[in-house]
Design an enzyme around this catalytic site. Structure first.
Site, short mmCIF file in Angstrom:
data_model
loop_
_atom_site.label_atom_id
_atom_site.label_comp_id
_atom_site.label_asym_id
_atom_site.label_seq_id
_atom_site.Cartn_x
_atom_site.Cartn_y
_atom_site.Cartn_z
N THR A 127 0.99 -1.36 0.13
CA THR A 127 0.21 -0.04 0.15
C THR A 127 0.72 1.17 -0.17
OG1 THR A 127 -1.54 1.37 1.43
CG2 THR A 127 -0.26 -0.46 2.41
N ASP A 128 0.32 2.41 -0.45
CA ASP A 128 0.97 3.59 -0.29
C ASP A 128 0.97 4.36 1.08
OD1 ASP A 128 -1.81 4.40 -0.15
OD2 ASP A 128 -1.62 6.06 -1.64
N GLU A 129 0.19 3.54 1.91
CA GLU A 129 0.15 4.12 3.36
C GLU A 129 1.72 3.94 3.89
OE1 GLU A 129 -3.52 3.31 5.45
OE2 GLU A 129 -4.58 3.24 3.41
N TYR A 152 -1.74 -0.42 10.84
CA TYR A 152 -1.90 -1.26 9.68
C TYR A 152 -0.75 -0.90 8.59
CZ TYR A 152 -3.28 -1.90 4.73
OH TYR A 152 -3.22 -1.94 3.44
N LYS A 156 2.21 -3.50 7.30
CA LYS A 156 2.51 -3.45 5.87
C LYS A 156 3.97 -3.21 5.48
CE LYS A 156 0.07 -4.70 2.64
NZ LYS A 156 -0.21 -5.99 2.23
P1 NAD Z 1 -9.63 -7.46 1.97
O1 NAD Z 1 -9.70 -7.34 3.65
O2 NAD Z 1 -10.85 -7.19 1.17
O3 NAD Z 1 -9.36 -8.98 1.55
C1 NAD Z 1 -8.31 -9.59 2.29
C2 NAD Z 1 -8.16 -11.22 2.03
O4 NAD Z 1 -7.31 -11.82 2.58
C3 NAD Z 1 -9.55 -11.93 2.55
O5 NAD Z 1 -9.93 -12.42 1.54
C4 NAD Z 1 -9.29 -12.36 3.81
O6 NAD Z 1 -10.13 -13.66 4.02
C5 NAD Z 1 -7.89 -12.83 3.26
N1 NAD Z 1 -6.98 -13.25 4.76
C6 NAD Z 1 -6.78 -12.38 5.68
N2 NAD Z 1 -5.98 -13.20 6.61
C7 NAD Z 1 -5.59 -13.98 6.12
C8 NAD Z 1 -4.80 -15.25 6.69
N3 NAD Z 1 -4.24 -15.27 7.81
N4 NAD Z 1 -4.75 -16.34 5.85
C9 NAD Z 1 -5.02 -16.22 4.65
N5 NAD Z 1 -6.11 -15.41 3.94
C10 NAD Z 1 -6.41 -14.30 4.79
O7 NAD Z 1 -8.30 -6.76 1.51
P2 NAD Z 1 -8.16 -5.85 0.10
O8 NAD Z 1 -8.51 -4.39 0.39
O9 NAD Z 1 -8.39 -6.91 -1.09
O10 NAD Z 1 -6.47 -5.96 0.05
C11 NAD Z 1 -5.61 -6.92 -0.40
C12 NAD Z 1 -4.04 -6.35 -0.63
O11 NAD Z 1 -3.91 -5.32 -1.07
C13 NAD Z 1 -3.96 -6.11 0.81
O12 NAD Z 1 -2.59 -6.68 1.02
C14 NAD Z 1 -3.72 -4.66 1.21
O13 NAD Z 1 -2.72 -4.26 2.08
C15 NAD Z 1 -3.43 -4.29 -0.40
N6 NAD Z 1 -3.99 -2.83 -0.64
C16 NAD Z 1 -5.37 -2.67 -0.52
C17 NAD Z 1 -5.58 -1.46 -0.96
C18 NAD Z 1 -7.06 -1.14 -0.77
O14 NAD Z 1 -7.53 0.13 -1.00
N7 NAD Z 1 -8.05 -1.63 -0.56
C19 NAD Z 1 -4.96 -0.41 -1.57
C20 NAD Z 1 -3.38 -0.85 -1.59
C21 NAD Z 1 -2.92 -1.96 -1.20
P1 TYD Z 2 -10.61 4.14 4.52
O1 TYD Z 2 -11.78 3.55 3.25
O2 TYD Z 2 -10.89 3.35 5.68
O3 TYD Z 2 -9.43 4.13 3.73
P2 TYD Z 2 -7.95 4.39 4.11
O4 TYD Z 2 -8.00 4.89 5.79
O5 TYD Z 2 -6.92 3.13 4.32
O6 TYD Z 2 -7.34 5.61 3.34
O7 TYD Z 2 -10.69 5.72 4.56
C1 TYD Z 2 -10.63 6.72 3.53
C2 TYD Z 2 -10.75 7.96 4.17
O8 TYD Z 2 -12.23 8.18 4.78
C3 TYD Z 2 -9.88 8.09 5.38
O9 TYD Z 2 -9.30 9.54 5.21
C4 TYD Z 2 -10.72 7.95 6.45
C5 TYD Z 2 -12.35 8.43 5.93
N1 TYD Z 2 -13.42 7.82 6.48
C6 TYD Z 2 -14.29 8.38 7.12
O10 TYD Z 2 -14.27 9.83 7.23
N2 TYD Z 2 -15.35 7.76 7.80
C7 TYD Z 2 -15.44 6.56 7.79
O11 TYD Z 2 -16.44 6.02 8.21
C8 TYD Z 2 -14.35 5.90 7.23
C9 TYD Z 2 -14.43 4.31 7.15
C10 TYD Z 2 -13.43 6.23 6.48
#
Ligand code: NAD
Ligand code: TYD
Length: 344
Positions: A127-129, A152, A156
């Site tokens: 992630t960019d975070e 988180y 990561k």
């Molecule tokens: P998500 O929470 O929707 O899905 C996570 C998946 O991992 C689920 O299917 C869960 O069952 C599985 N999982 C969790 N713990 C596990 C374990 N111990 N063993 C096996 N499987 C397990 O997450 P997402 O949003 O799809 O993110 C996927 C990846 O991309 C993550 O690594 C996250 O850090 C990264 N990422 C997410 C975003 C975003 O905006 N959602 C952006 C950048 C990077």
């Molecule tokens: P989120 O979707 O949780 O992603 P991330 O924190 O990983 O960027 O949140 C996106 C933005 O929205 C973040 O600035 C937090 C804000 N946010 C709210 O204002 N209210 C909410 O209930 C949630 C879940 C997020």
């Protein structure tokens, strides 16, 4: 092997690979936590090139047994605990899965590939975070020093460091991508966009943290999956690529856009859904702004988002409007408990 393939992004990656590469054997390893849902893969679950393995990356014996069984030559690792708010209330789950789980996969890959690394690839999805928080200007580059601010992002960041350390120490062939915020179908309604779509639909308050002026760079999930496909096949070994949407929005502006679009879909008077906006106490340690410079990926591999934000958001809202059953299934049970603890 694709880990976390039943989750939000993972399910789009699995679908893209299953449909694009009929001659690959794609194994989806997922523990099916609250965020994992096999419904996300209903359309491809019977494909001959697809196998689901219910397993936990925290269980080294299970992971080793699967490497032994399938002799994977590529890993795309997405399994993780992924929600910042949950990491604030329960950091240990993030340290366990994101750090130790990644270490278990690295150890298994190392044992299988040792001395025979050619043609193998460990792709770590991050992630960019990990780069921390920006002020009004500037962008995250691949060279930006890590400065994670939440449990988180710290977990990561730790996993990214481990992957690079295995590359340096054991010649683990790896690539890492750091992506901005994704949105799209199958997104669990704890994150901003799906949570707010669901709340507007069901006439519940929209909990905006702090002053609402936090900024995120949003990317349509299918475009992230396309980038993963490109980097997996053509990215240079040992490299990191940033992936972003070239699409920054202040939360409050995004929320107003969502309200406007939802008013149209629900036949409400313009401005009606905006009345649901409710400013609440800020998230502790809230990162002010994320913005990605994805020039490297664009220049080296020609990637660019294929849909505009307007198109992507419209597709996303349409999907949530058409998939009541999916939403009802994921918001019953434990979700209610999570919601009341988080927001009341
Ligand atoms: P998500 O929470 O929707 O899905 C996570 C998946 O991992 C689920 O299917 C869960 O069952 C599985 N999982 C969790 N713990 C596990 C374990 N111990 N063993 C096996 N499987 C397990 O997450 P997402 O949003 O799809 O993110 C996927 C990846 O991309 C993550 O690594 C996250 O850090 C990264 N990422 C997410 C975003 C975003 O905006 N959602 C952006 C950048 C990077
Ligand atoms: P989120 O979707 O949780 O992603 P991330 O924190 O990983 O960027 O949140 C996106 C933005 O929205 C973040 O600035 C937090 C804000 N946010 C709210 O204002 N209210 C909410 O209930 C949630 C879940 C997020």
């Amino acid at each position: 092997m694709i880990t976390g393939g039943a989750g939000f992004i993972g399910s789009h990656v699995v679908r893209l690979f299953v449909q694009t590469y009929p001659d690959y054997r794609i194994v989806n390893l997922d523990a099916l936590t609250y965020a994992g849902n096999l419904e996300n893969l209903k359309d491809i679950e019977h494909s001959p090139n697809y196998i689901f393995e219910h397993a936990d990356i925290n269980n080294a014996a299970q992971v080793n047994a699967l490497f032994d069984k399938y002799k994977f030559d590529g890993v795309i690792h997405l399994a993780a605990e992924s929600h910042v708010d949950r990491s604030i209330s329960d950091p240990n789950a993030f340290i366990q899965t994101n750090v130790m789980g990644t270490a278990n996969l690295l150890n298994a890959a190392r044992a299988l590939w040792k001395g025979n690394e050619d043609g193998k690839r460990f792709y770590h999805v991050s992630t960019d975070e990990v780069y921390g928080s920006l002020v009004e200007t500037g962008y995250f580059m691949q060279t930006t020093p890590y400065d994670p601010q939440s449990p988180y992002s710290a977990s990561k960041a730790a996993s990214d460091h481990l992957v690079r350390a295995y590359g340096n120490t054991y010649h683990m062939p790896f690539v890492i991508t750091n992506c901005s915020n994704n949105y799209g179908p199958n997104h669990f309604p704890e994150k901003l966009i799906p949570l707010f779509i669901n709340n507007i639909k069901t006439n519940k308050p929209l909990p905006v943290y702090g002053d609402g002026k936090y900024t995120r760079d949003w990317l349509y999930v299918v475009d992230h999956a396309r980038a993963i496909d490109l980097v997996f096949h053509r990215g240079r070994n040992g490299e990191t690529y940033n992936i972003g949407g070239f699409n920054e929005w202040q939360n409050i502006e995004l929320v107003k856009l969502l309200c406007k679009e939802m008013d149209k879909r629900l036949g409400r008077e313009p401005g009606e859904s905006e009345k649901l906006i409710n400013y609440i106490k800020d998230r502790p340690g809230h990162d002010r702004r994320y913005a990605i410079d994805a020039t490297k990926l664009n220049k080296e591999l020609g990637w660019y988002p294929s849909v505009t934000f307007e198109e992507g958001l419209s597709k996303t809202i349409d999907w949530y409007m058409a998939n009541d059953e999916w939403l009802n299934n994921v918001t019953s049970g434990d979700y209610q408990k999570y919601y009341s603890t988080q927001y009341q």
